[in-house]
Design an enzyme around this catalytic site. Structure first.
Site, PDB file in Angstrom:
ATOM      1  N   ASN A 170      98.617  20.941  46.959  1.00 56.69           N
ATOM      2  CA  ASN A 170      99.623  21.530  46.064  1.00 56.69           C
ATOM      3  C   ASN A 170     100.403  20.381  45.439  1.00 56.69           C
ATOM      4  OD1 ASN A 170     100.754  22.527  49.181  1.00 56.69           O
ATOM      5  ND2 ASN A 170     101.890  20.929  48.102  1.00 56.69           N
ATOM      6  N   HIS A 179      96.110  24.228  60.004  1.00 54.77           N
ATOM      7  CA  HIS A 179      97.171  25.093  59.466  1.00 54.77           C
ATOM      8  C   HIS A 179      96.634  26.394  58.863  1.00 54.77           C
ATOM      9  CE1 HIS A 179     101.497  25.061  57.622  1.00 54.77           C
ATOM     10  NE2 HIS A 179     101.406  25.735  58.757  1.00 54.77           N
ATOM     11  N   CYS A 181     100.294  24.894  51.063  1.00 57.13           N
ATOM     12  CA  CYS A 181      99.123  24.332  51.720  1.00 57.13           C
ATOM     13  C   CYS A 181      98.157  25.351  52.314  1.00 57.13           C
ATOM     14  CB  CYS A 181      99.554  23.325  52.774  1.00 57.13           C
ATOM     15  SG  CYS A 181     100.770  23.938  53.941  1.00 57.13           S
TER      16      CYS A 181
END
Length: 524
Positions: A332, A165, A108
């Site tokens: 992904n 993230h 990610c």
């Protein structure tokens, strides 16, 4: 040899292959720091004509789903057939362009970095997800430029809603790297889940001192912030119930942001970044057990689909669907390690690998009146391309700084021309800083491969191995599962061509080197 090829060789030390300058390599390098692209002048003219008729800057909505498999959406072979109908995503695909060869990074954080910067993560240093309490030694954003930053400086209202993230330290949050505002959480769904589910994480939750030590590393809350201001907590994430509601909170914020942008008569750039369907999946009350499969992951797919429907319906209600480019994808492939809390792909491997199952993702482009409905294309599309394409649609392409090498290409003509062809020649695939594989036309060449020692252990129990004398090559039209390499036997004619592309690609690091921000694992 054509003039452009001579320049390319002088700049990057490429190796010429006989015949490559006509049939095999039609790319043109416009600027030294931009990835060469295949020009399609007539298609570009058609796309420009459509954009001129708009007479205003278009809105851009990128819908990014976490860990969704290529085969989870109905039009990609999933949906009802695998126990989770996806009517809204199906509708988006049927009324737009469905890409069958869209590529992400294996995990990610790298994909999000690539999408936002247009750069392969080995260049930015954001090569893998950061772990609980882990902070890079160098802030990668000090020398990176997001599409949001460029667009914000050129008249756009920019935001990200949901999962980030991409760093939690000072200078690494969305409102510090170019976004005008944001609401979401800084880490990843599983990082919060480990604090609330003692059935899955008993050795953490049932040890109070250990739990307290780990909690001290994480901000357990949904936060929001604006450029130039400090982030503020808006909702705690301390129970399963609170965690189950985060995607609804993100959806409410995205709807509000879109409405505010319309009221202010300002074009917007919004990334709606789901927390789902990353493990562990806890759905909001309305969706519990509502999928035919009745598994949490399948319920989560239905919740995601419903939110996609809410956002696209809002565009219609506000009468901006004809002026809004929408792109839906996953960061992904599915996480097979967390089965059954994971998705479906018809390809080999899953999240964490550079097999097709790890990097080949859904890609749906929708724009009412601009993208012809019902189109399906196998043209190559790297999520890096969303950086270039978004900036091009905004009319700010000349604003891309020359300080960094940009691996994305502008795919405007591919998406908007009625019979558009991809402007991308090849997709280059990495695991962290390891160059792994390349896709060109229907061929996939592996220089290194992932080998798993147990089924569904792509992340937790696999190794990276160098291939032997002959690279492993698969014709993905006839061997989409990448089961038996036949490169030496059937692809001898293409081996030198693809090896030349790879050499040329790797040569760009001579002037634009990889960045080390401290994410290399010990021993690497």
């Amino acid at each position: 040899m054509k003039k452009i090829s001579i320049i390319f060789l002088l700049l990057f030390g490429g190796v010429a292959v006989q015949g490559q300058d006509d049939y095999f390599n039609r790319t043109v390098r416009v600027k030294e720091y931009l990835e060469p692209a295949i020009p399609h002048p007539d298609q570009q003219k058609e796309a420009e004509s459509k954009l001129e008729k708009l007479n205003k800057k278009p809105n851009i909505l990128i819908i990014l789903i976490d860990d969704m498999g290529y085969g989870d959406i109905g039009v990609y072979g999933g949906g009802t057939a695998i126990g989770a109908p996806t009517p809204n995503m199906n509708k988006l695909a049927n009324e737009g362009l469905r890409l069958t060869s869209a590529y992400a990074q294996p995990t990610c954080t790298p994909t999000r970095a690539a999408l936002m910067t247009g750069r392969i993560p080995a260049r930015s240093g954001l090569t893998r997800p950061t772990l609980t309490g882990e902070n890079p030694k160098v802030n990668p954003w000090e020398s990176e430029n997001t599409a949001a930053k460029i667009l914000s400086e050129n008249g756009y209202k920019t935001a990200i809603s949901g999962k980030w993230h991409l760093g939690e330290t000072k200078g690494s949050m969305p409102n510090e790297v170019g976004y005008d505002e944001w609401l979401g959480f800084a880490a990843v769904q599983s990082e919060y889940s480990q604090f609330v589910n003692e059935w899955i994480y008993p050795d953490l939750i049932n040890k109070p001192e250990r739990l307290a030590a780990v909690k001290a590393m994480v901000n357990e809350a949904v936060v929001k912030g604006k450029k130039g201001e400090e982030n503020k907590e808006v909702a705690p994430i301390t129970t399963i119930e609170e965690l189950s509601k985060v995607d609804q909170i993100f959806a409410d914020y995205s709807e509000d942001f879109i409405r505010r942008a319309v009221e202010e008569d300002q074009p917007f750039y919004l990334i709606h970044s789901f927390s789902k369907v990353h493990n562990d999946n806890y759905v909001s009350e309305e969706f519990k057990g509502k999928s035919p499969a009745a598994f949490p992951y399948k319920d989560a797919i239905m919740e995601v689909d419903d939110i996609v429907g809410r956002l696209t319906q809002l565009l219609e209600e506000l009468d901006i669907d004809e002026n809004t480019f929408v792109f839906l994808t996953s960061d992904n492939g599915p996480n097979e390690d967390t089965w059954p809390d994971g998705g479906f792909t018809p390809f080999r491997g899953g999240k964490g690998t550079t097999w097709e199952g790890g990097v080949r993702v859904p890609g749906i482009a929708y724009w009412k009146g601009m993208i012809e409905p019902g189109r399906i294309s196998d043209g190559l599309f790297d999520l890096c391309d969303l950086f270039n394409t978004s900036i091009a649609l905004a009319g700010a392409y000349d604003k891309i700084p020359s300080s960094n090498y940009i691996d994305g290409v502008d795919q405007t003509s591919f998406l908007l021309a009625g019979e558009g062809d991809s402007n991308r020649n090849a997709v280059f695939m990495y695991s962290e800083t390891n160059f792994m594989a390349a896709r060109w036309m229907e061929y996939k060449m592996h220089m290194k491969v992932f080998e798993t020692s147990a089924p569904r252990k792509n992340l937790d129990q696999s190794v990276v191995q160098q291939t032997g004398m002959a690279p492993w090559v698969y014709n993905l039209y006839v061997s989409p599962k990448e089961q038996v390499s036949t490169g030496h036997r059937y692809f001898e004619w293409g081996l030198p061509v693809m090896l030349g592309y790879i050499r040329d690609h790797l040569a760009t690091y001579q002037k634009y080197p990889m960045k080390d921000i401290g994410l290399k694992k010990p021993g690497q």
